[in-house]
Write a protein that holds these residues in place. Sequence first.
Motif, PDB file in Angstrom:
ATOM      1  N   TYR A  33      -2.513   1.247  11.886  1.00  0.00           N
ATOM      2  CA  TYR A  33      -1.631   0.276  11.231  1.00  0.00           C
ATOM      3  C   TYR A  33      -0.919   0.937  10.046  1.00  0.00           C
ATOM      4  O   TYR A  33       0.285   0.762   9.847  1.00  0.00           O
ATOM      5  N   MET A  34      -1.662   1.705   9.289  1.00  0.00           N
ATOM      6  CA  MET A  34      -1.058   2.400   8.151  1.00  0.00           C
ATOM      7  C   MET A  34       0.032   3.365   8.614  1.00  0.00           C
ATOM      8  O   MET A  34       1.011   3.595   7.921  1.00  0.00           O
ATOM      9  N   THR A  71      -6.041   1.218  -4.497  1.00  0.00           N
ATOM     10  CA  THR A  71      -5.291   1.065  -3.259  1.00  0.00           C
ATOM     11  C   THR A  71      -6.038   1.720  -2.101  1.00  0.00           C
ATOM     12  O   THR A  71      -7.039   2.412  -2.293  1.00  0.00           O
ATOM     13  N   LEU A  72      -5.564   1.466  -0.902  1.00  0.00           N
ATOM     14  CA  LEU A  72      -6.183   2.012   0.311  1.00  0.00           C
ATOM     15  C   LEU A  72      -5.146   2.810   1.088  1.00  0.00           C
ATOM     16  O   LEU A  72      -3.961   2.507   1.021  1.00  0.00           O
ATOM     17  N   SER A  73      -5.606   3.784   1.832  1.00  0.00           N
ATOM     18  CA  SER A  73      -4.673   4.565   2.655  1.00  0.00           C
ATOM     19  C   SER A  73      -5.426   5.186   3.816  1.00  0.00           C
ATOM     20  O   SER A  73      -6.658   5.153   3.869  1.00  0.00           O
ATOM     21  N   SER A  74      -4.655   5.751   4.737  1.00  0.00           N
ATOM     22  CA  SER A  74      -5.272   6.329   5.926  1.00  0.00           C
ATOM     23  C   SER A  74      -5.803   7.722   5.632  1.00  0.00           C
ATOM     24  O   SER A  74      -5.483   8.323   4.608  1.00  0.00           O
ATOM     25  N   MET A 103      -8.296  -7.573   4.582  1.00  0.00           N
ATOM     26  CA  MET A 103      -7.937  -6.437   3.715  1.00  0.00           C
ATOM     27  C   MET A 103      -7.339  -6.938   2.409  1.00  0.00           C
ATOM     28  O   MET A 103      -7.658  -6.421   1.329  1.00  0.00           O
ATOM     29  N   LEU A 111       0.851  -1.181   0.000  1.00  0.00           N
ATOM     30  CA  LEU A 111       0.000   0.000   0.000  1.00  0.00           C
ATOM     31  C   LEU A 111       0.891   1.237   0.000  1.00  0.00           C
ATOM     32  O   LEU A 111       2.087   1.129   0.288  1.00  0.00           O
ATOM     33  N   PRO A 112       0.338   2.387  -0.325  1.00  0.00           N
ATOM     34  CA  PRO A 112       1.208   3.574  -0.428  1.00  0.00           C
ATOM     35  C   PRO A 112       1.983   3.851   0.865  1.00  0.00           C
ATOM     36  O   PRO A 112       3.125   4.303   0.811  1.00  0.00           O
ATOM     37  N   GLU A 113       1.367   3.590   2.007  1.00  0.00           N
ATOM     38  CA  GLU A 113       2.024   3.946   3.257  1.00  0.00           C
ATOM     39  C   GLU A 113       2.910   2.848   3.826  1.00  0.00           C
ATOM     40  O   GLU A 113       3.813   3.115   4.601  1.00  0.00           O
ATOM     41  N   ARG A 114       2.624   1.605   3.472  1.00  0.00           N
ATOM     42  CA  ARG A 114       3.419   0.506   3.997  1.00  0.00           C
ATOM     43  C   ARG A 114       3.020  -0.793   3.301  1.00  0.00           C
ATOM     44  O   ARG A 114       2.016  -0.862   2.604  1.00  0.00           O
TER      45      ARG A 114
END
Lengths: 165, 359
Positions: free
Chosen positions: B218-219, B26-29, B234, A98-101
Motif C-alpha cells: 500500500y505504501m 510516522t510509519l513507512s515501508s 492504522m 505518511l512520508p510515502e503517501r
Amino acid sequence: MLRSPEVTVRAGAVFPMFLIYENPGPLAGVTLGWRLAQRLELVARGEAGALFFDGIQRYQAKLGVGVRLMPWPKWPVSPWVQLGVGTTAHAERVGVVLPERTASATDFGAVVTADASLGVRIVQRFEVGLGWDHIVVPWSYYSVYMGNEADPHRGYALAWFGVKL
Amino acid sequence: MSFHRLLSVALLLAIGCSLKPPASETLSSLPTSVPAPADNPTRPEAVELGRALFWDPILSGNRDVACATCHHPSFGYTDGLAVSVGVGGRGVGSARAAGPGARVARNSMSVLGAAFNGLTVDGAALPEAAPMFWDHRTASLEAQALGPIKNELEMRGNAFREDEILDELVARLSGIPEYVARFRAAFGAEGVTATTLAKAIAAFERTLVPSPTSFDRYMAGDDGAMTASQIRGMHGFIAQGCARCHSGPMLSDFKLHRLPVRESGAPDLGDGTGQFRTPSLRMITLTAPYMHNGTVTTLDGTIDFYHNLEVTSPLLEGDVEPPLGGGDDLRAFYEALSDGTFDRTIPERVPSGLPPGGT
C-alpha cells in the motif's frame, strides 16, 4: 386524527463518546411534534451532525421517533422529558499523511440508537435540550478482536437550542 | 471551474483534513535492500553456512539446542512460548514448555526482519550498530549471534565456562570436514573461527526478511493492498499514540522504555533500570506471546493492556489509548503488517549429523 405538527428547528452540538472521537461537533435538526394529549406529544426528529478528530471526519444524519411528556405544558418555563428510537447513518473518512503517501479510506454505515432527552420550553416558543443517544445496534460487531475493552455500544450526547416556527 | 482545478481543491481539502504525524511518529515501508556491514557482505556461501549453523545443535554445550530451537519458522522465528526453554529442553513450542529444561527469563524475539534493527524513520541503518536483545546489550547481528551460545541457560549449559565455549565450538566445527570446506568457501583462509561463525549466522539471518506485506505494498502505491478497516486501524494506531514508540519502517523506535508490565517471576531490570526495547510490530500476529517476559498471551491482550494502563509514575511510559471500539480495525492493521511470506525451510540434515533444531 393528528393535527398539523409543531415544527421546531434546532442547533447545537454533538459530544461523541464512541470510537476515536473526543471533540464535540456541530449539530442542526428539526423536530415535528404532534399533540396526543394535553401533556403528551408524538415527536419525529431529524438531525445532521459532523464530527472531527485528528484526520477523521464523520458526517451523520439521524431520523427518529419518540414521545415527549410535558407535565406542566402551560408554564412559561415548561420542562419535558422525551424517549425515542432512531437510526443514524454516517459517512466517515480517515486520512493519514505518511512520508510515502496519504492513506485514506471512506466508510458508510448506520447504527440504531435509543435516546433519552430532557429540556425546557420557554414561553411556548424556545427550547433548550440535552440528550443521550445510546448505540444499541452498532454498525459492526467484533469479528476478530476478542478482548474485553473498547465496547462499541456507546453513544453521543447532544445539546441544543431550538425555536418553534 | 475546470475539473482539474476542482480535483486539486478536493485533494487539498482532503489532505488538509488528514492526520499528519510528526516525523518521529510516522510509519513507512521497509527498504528493498537489506543493509550489511562492509566486512560481512551477504554472500550465498556464507548464508547457506549460516543456515546450517543456525539449525545445528552442535553449537550448544550439550549438543541439544540450536538457534532454531527458540527461533523456529513455525512460530515466526520465535518459539511461541512466554519465555524460552534452553538447555535440557525437549521439542519445540508448547511441547517444550511442558517439558524439562532451563527457563530463560525472557520472551524470544523474532529473527524475521532483525536485519533492519535500528532502522530510523528516514530509512537510515547502520548494521554495525544495530541494537540487539530486549535490553540492547549488544550491537550488530554478528555480536548477537554469539550471545545465546555463551549463555548458560540458553545454549552453553554448565559443561563449559563462558570463556571456553567458543574455543570448544571452533574445535568441534574444525573436526567436521564439511564445515571446514564450507567455512573455507565462505570466508577463505580465515576458516573456522568464532568471528566467521558469527558472520555466517548473521549473514543467514539477514535473509530472514519477509516479502512486502500489505502495508508495504500500500505504501508503494497499491491502493487495493489495504482494506478500509486496516487503514482505519492504522489511523487509530497513529492518532492514539501507539506510533510514539512503534514508529518508522519497523514500527519500533529501537529505544528502551519502562512500562508497567506484570512481572512473571523475579524482577527483571532489563538494561539495569527496568527498561526494554520497543519491539517491532512486523509479523506481530505470528509472534505471541508478547512483552519482554511473555506475560501478555494474545494480541487482544496487548490492546487491553494499553486500555487499562494507568501511568502514575514519571518513570513509567506507555500512556496511549487504543481507539475505543477500534479493536477489529487495529487487529486488521496488524494483519497488514504480518502477511509477508518468509523462508520456512527446515533443513533435512546438518553437517554434524545431529537432529536439525536440536532434541
